[in-house]
Design an enzyme around this catalytic site. Structure first.
Site, PDB file in Angstrom:
ATOM      1  N   TYR A 191       9.615  14.013   1.528  1.00  0.00           N
ATOM      2  CA  TYR A 191       9.510  14.741   0.078  1.00  0.00           C
ATOM      3  C   TYR A 191       9.228  16.151   0.501  1.00  0.00           C
ATOM      4  CZ  TYR A 191       9.990  11.807  -4.048  1.00  0.00           C
ATOM      5  OH  TYR A 191      10.501  11.116  -5.084  1.00  0.00           O
TER       6      TYR A 191
ATOM      7  N   LYS B 212       4.932   1.414   4.979  1.00  0.00           N
ATOM      8  CA  LYS B 212       5.936   0.670   5.590  1.00  0.00           C
ATOM      9  C   LYS B 212       5.864   0.796   6.902  1.00  0.00           C
ATOM     10  CE  LYS B 212       9.777  -1.568   4.851  1.00  0.00           C
ATOM     11  NZ  LYS B 212       9.746  -2.954   4.477  1.00  0.00           N
TER      12      LYS B 212
ATOM     13  N   ASP C 294       7.195  -2.968   0.436  1.00  0.00           N
ATOM     14  CA  ASP C 294       7.988  -3.823  -0.465  1.00  0.00           C
ATOM     15  C   ASP C 294       7.351  -4.933  -1.170  1.00  0.00           C
ATOM     16  OD1 ASP C 294       7.797  -4.426   2.362  1.00  0.00           O
ATOM     17  OD2 ASP C 294       9.888  -4.971   2.544  1.00  0.00           O
TER      18      ASP C 294
ATOM     19  N   ASP D 287       5.869   7.649  -5.348  1.00  0.00           N
ATOM     20  CA  ASP D 287       6.400   8.026  -6.461  1.00  0.00           C
ATOM     21  C   ASP D 287       7.184   6.739  -7.006  1.00  0.00           C
ATOM     22  OD1 ASP D 287       8.085   9.386  -8.285  1.00  0.00           O
ATOM     23  OD2 ASP D 287       9.440   9.986  -6.710  1.00  0.00           O
TER      24      ASP D 287
END
Ligand code: NAP
Length: 416
Positions: A159, A226, A280, A304
């Site tokens: 980002y 992740k 996830d 986000d």
């Protein structure tokens, strides 16, 4: 504090910082940005509710002194620019503010005002509490279990805006360098984005999440990442997170591994559990094991996504508050946009901004007033006196305008 257009009303005092802690007078100056679109509807509703809560909680001993500062279209009308320097100055002077949504025109040449505010003031933690208001529509069977606070890193990650289009000179040069010198093979016509994640950036975010958990007596902090795939960025975030917990909060935190090794699977009383989960998996975990998630600390992109997914559990973005917080400056905000088609109609739901106002009161340490805001909102929803968005999802509800909903909240502050 000589401003060109900002008018500072008399009777207030500035919030100060002493030894890293806020010192809040009884009549603090608090900035507000009305916001574009539905800002004209929800900002007055928010001020009405906060003023009433403070008045009721402290019987006139305390009062917020509002200072209007400008961004977006209202700023353009006044200054011929969308984000005048004075706005930053005022936030640096007064430290605490709340804002309605701001338009981000699609297309080049105009950076998001929200992103600019966060970057210039280094508001590195985006904080999003997600708690169900009893009676609000929810897709969960047990929405009462939803009580999470998401800390999203606000300044790094993919980002950060470091990216180049496919076939651009910059992308080609970077790819050439990587292929020639770094032993990787990237297609020469690829678009390229860079994901910076630093130790300092990760640690200050996790530190803030743990400090919040301690102050607010929460049960756990989950590091969401992740790291199984992106080992050196997301994986490092996880490592640095555990490091902060151990090195700076070792006496008041415990990891999941320690709980099993030393404490028979039970978190010792008074300790905050530090755990980590892969991103996830988190999306299903907040649905299937909702009650196990409390404070969540994560990188920008994960944050986000999970913030909006979590908001969906409690009635959507219209019910979800937020804040962008740095070392001391805090800017509270509605999480939804400007909903231009409803602007000026006294129609939309002001709950997101009002609950952001509740966070503001908590930030000041005015918990009694914050509690009245919650009680009032919960009371109005329980009575099914709601705005159109909730009305269409609730059977037998009474439809209220934005301003009427604010009054219903104020009336309900006295109920248990
Ligand atoms: P949006 O303004 O959030 O509106 C999308 C839809 O969400 C609305 O049409 C409405 O749904 C619902 N909604 C939003 N706020 C609501 C409220 N207070 N009460 C009830 N329903 C509400 O998103 P957008 O249309 O994608 O964006 C519009 C502008 O806002 C863009 O310029 C965007 O850049 C900007 N934006 C600003 C911020 C910010 O300032 N933080 C955040 C996001 C977007 P229904 O039509 O179903 O009633």
């Amino acid at each position: 504090m000589g401003y060109a257009k900002i008018v500072v009303p008399p009777g207030g005092e500035r919030i100060r910082v002493d030894n890293g802690k806020l010192v809040v007078p009884d009549t603090p100056y608090v900035c507000f940005i009305e916001g574009d679109g539905i800002g004209v509807d929800i900002t007055p509703a928010m001020r009405r509710v906060l003023d009433a809560a403070v008045e009721k909680a402290y019987r006139g001993q305390r009062r917020l002194i509002w200072v209007e500062i400008y961004a977006g279209e209202k700023a353009y009308d006044l200054y011929r620019e969308y984000l005048p320097e004075e706005t930053f100055e005022a936030l640096r002077d007064f430290l605490v503010g709340i804002k309605g949504p701001l338009t981000t025109p699609v297309g080049g040449g105009f950076r998001s005002l929200n992103v600019t505010l966060r970057q210039v003031l280094d508001l590195y933690a985006c904080v999003r509490p997600v708690r169900w208001v009893p009676g609000a529509p929810s897709p969960l069977r047990h929405p009462e279990q939803v009580d999470m606070v998401i800390f999203r890193e606000n300044t790094e990650d993919v980002y950060a805006g470091i990216e180049w289009p496919a076939q651009s000179r910059e992308a080609r040069r970077l790819i050439e360098y990587m292929n020639d010198h770094l032993g990787v093979r990237v297609a020469t016509d690829a678009a390229i984005g860079v994901k910076p994640v630093t130790e300092q950036g990760s640690k200050r975010l996790v530190r803030k999440a743990i400090q919040y958990a301690l102050e607010r007596k929460r049960r756990s902090v989950t590091l969401m990442h992740k790291g199984n795939i992106m080992k050196y960025t997301e994986g490092a975030f996880r490592e640095w997170g555990y490091e902060v917990a151990a090195q700076e909060f070792g006496d008041v935190t415990v990891t999941e591994a320690e709980v099993w090794e030393k404490y028979n699977g039970e978190v010792p009383a008074g300790k905050i559990l530090i755990k980590d989960r892969i991103a996830d998996n988190m999306f299903q975990q907040i649905l299937t094991r909702t009650a196990e998630y409390d404070v969540i600390a994560t990188l920008n992109l994960n944050g986000d996504y999970i913030s909006d997914a979590a908001a969906g559990l409690i009635g959507g973005l219209g019910m979800a508050p937020g804040a962008n917080i740095g070392d001391v400056i805090a800017l509270f905000e509605a999480t939804h946009g400007t909903a231009p088609k409803y602007a000026g109609q006294d129609k939309v739901n002001p709950s997101s901004l009002i609950l952001s106002g509740k966070m503001l009161l908590e930030y000041l340490g005015w918990d009694e007033a914050a509690e009245l805001v919650w009680r009032g909102l919960a009371g109005a929803v329980r009575q099914k006196r709601v705005t159109y968005d909730l009305h269409r999802q609730m059977e037998g509800a009474t439809l209220l305008k934005t301003s009427e909903f604010a009054e219903a909240i104020v009336e309900n502050m006295d109920t248990e």
